[in-house]
Design a protein around this motif. Structure first.
Motif, mmCIF file in Angstrom:
data_model
loop_
_atom_site.group_PDB
_atom_site.id
_atom_site.type_symbol
_atom_site.label_atom_id
_atom_site.label_comp_id
_atom_site.label_asym_id
_atom_site.label_seq_id
_atom_site.Cartn_x
_atom_site.Cartn_y
_atom_site.Cartn_z
ATOM 1 N N LYS A 151 0.903 -1.345 -0.201
ATOM 2 C CA LYS A 151 -0.002 -0.158 0.119
ATOM 3 C C LYS A 151 0.721 1.125 -0.233
ATOM 4 C CE LYS A 151 -3.670 -2.167 2.568
ATOM 5 N NZ LYS A 151 -4.398 -2.166 3.632
ATOM 6 N N HIS A 192 2.648 4.507 -0.929
ATOM 7 C CA HIS A 192 2.715 5.605 -1.702
ATOM 8 C C HIS A 192 3.843 6.551 -1.656
ATOM 9 C CE1 HIS A 192 0.894 9.009 -4.009
ATOM 10 N NE2 HIS A 192 0.990 9.783 -2.741
ATOM 11 N N GLU A 205 5.613 10.078 -2.664
ATOM 12 C CA GLU A 205 5.427 11.397 -2.935
ATOM 13 C C GLU A 205 6.379 12.204 -3.975
ATOM 14 O OE1 GLU A 205 5.373 15.908 -0.424
ATOM 15 O OE2 GLU A 205 5.399 13.969 0.461
ATOM 16 N N ARG A 237 8.097 1.508 -11.581
ATOM 17 C CA ARG A 237 7.522 2.738 -11.884
ATOM 18 C C ARG A 237 7.133 3.203 -13.156
ATOM 19 N NH1 ARG A 237 5.509 2.770 -7.302
ATOM 20 N NH2 ARG A 237 5.263 5.131 -7.267
#
Length: 334
Positions: free
Chosen positions: A205, A207, A209, A321
């Motif tokens: 999970k 995340h 920035e 990514r």
């Protein structure tokens, strides 16, 4: 063979720093005269402009046999100033991780070069070595990304089922001493399984920035840097976390951590830093100023129109990514 400096074929620069992990990946063959890491055939003349030979030692084979040279930094350091607070975030493991990635890129290039020359035996040996390195890197990535934790939690769940069956049999046979021992095993296994599950969920999970290639600035120390790697949580050793005072952070170790290359003109003693997300800040305006670091030439294609770096395809694949597209600005056409 001590490998403390790596140079690249094509357009890469000599990269100094600790690469002890590469020692295990070195291979020599008398017939082919092949040496991986600092092997014959590296185009050292492309790197001479970027290094001065003062510092760590490395064996570099030449036409007249092995010659001993010393590779160091052009920018007055590279060892990291451990006396400064910024030096506490310097990461030797992150540096080695980058160098091993460079080693993979170099091996892949050499495989293709050998195939182009129809040197199939050499290409096969290179490919075998590349497969070994890639297998080890995958294991490390799985551990970092929590995949091993997920598998560990599943294994512990299966073990718990078996222990419950053993416990039931012990109770039915009135073997209470064995039953008590099994209960203790189950309690410990349940706690370990819960911890592994929580870690795996945190990785799934996560995340981030900031993105690969993005220019950032350190909130506390002020230096400019560029992101070249990321972990969902701190993956350093407990000793490193203690020295870096991770326990004093607002979000602690359970936040994204970033491998960042520090602009050598701002802090010439800090090679690669491992920085928590809460200590990084994205510039309010596009940072198009010059950025110098010896690793950028093989980690990135160059800078985009917003001043950030464009990561090579292999780097994006390593961290899974997506490619970042710079928003179109009509004023760019003016």
């Amino acid at each position: 063979m001590s490998v403390t400096a790596i140079s690249g074929s094509t357009n890469s620069s000599l990269c100094s720093g600790s690469a002890n992990a590469l020692n295990r990946s070195c291979l020599r063959t008398r017939k082919g005269q092949m040496m991986f890491g600092t092997e014959k055939g590296f185009l050292l003349h492309q790197c001479v402009r970027n290094v001065v030979f003062t510092g760590h030692q490395a064996d570099v084979p030449g036409r007249c046999g092995m010659k001993r040279v010393e590779a160091g930094w052009l920018f007055k350091g590279g060892g990291g100033d451990q006396g400064s607070e910024a030096g506490l975030e310097r990461s030797e493991s992150a540096n080695e991780d980058i160098l091993i990635f460079f080693y993979q890129l170099d091996l892949a290039t050499r495989v293709q070069y050998a195939l182009n020359l129809e040197e199939y035996d050499i290409a096969k040996q290179l490919r075998n070595k590349l497969n070994e390195v890639e297998a080890e890197v995958i294991k490390q990535q799985e551990t970092k990304r929590g995949l091993s934790s997920k598998s560990e939690a599943q294994d512990k769940g299966i073990s718990l089922l078996r222990l419950r069956a053993d416990l039931q049999n012990a109770i039915e046979n009135e073997n209470y001493a064995v039953a008590a021992d099994i209960r203790d095993q189950m309690s410990k296994l349940e706690a370990d399984s819960l911890a592994a599950s929580i870690k795996a969920q945190a990785f799934e999970k996560a995340h981030f920035e900031f993105r690969l290639g993005q220019k950032v600035r350190h909130k506390k120390f002020g230096y400019r840097a560029v992101v070249c790697g990321m972990d969902p949580v701190c993956c350093e050793t407990s000793l490193w976390m203690e020295n870096a005072q991770v326990d004093q952070l607002t979000r602690g170790p359970d936040q994204p951590y970033y491998q960042v290359l520090v602009d050598v003109h701002e802090d010439p003693n800090l090679l690669v830093a491992y920085v928590p997300e809460e200590n990084l800040l994205a510039p309010e305006e596009p940072d198009k100023a010059r950025f110098d670091h010896p690793y950028t030439s093989f980690l990135f294609y160059g800078m985009d129109s917003a001043g950030d770096f464009i990561p090579v395809k292999q780097l994006r694949e390593k961290y899974n990514r997506p490619r970042h597209e710079v928003p179109y600005d009509p004023q760019d056409d003016v």
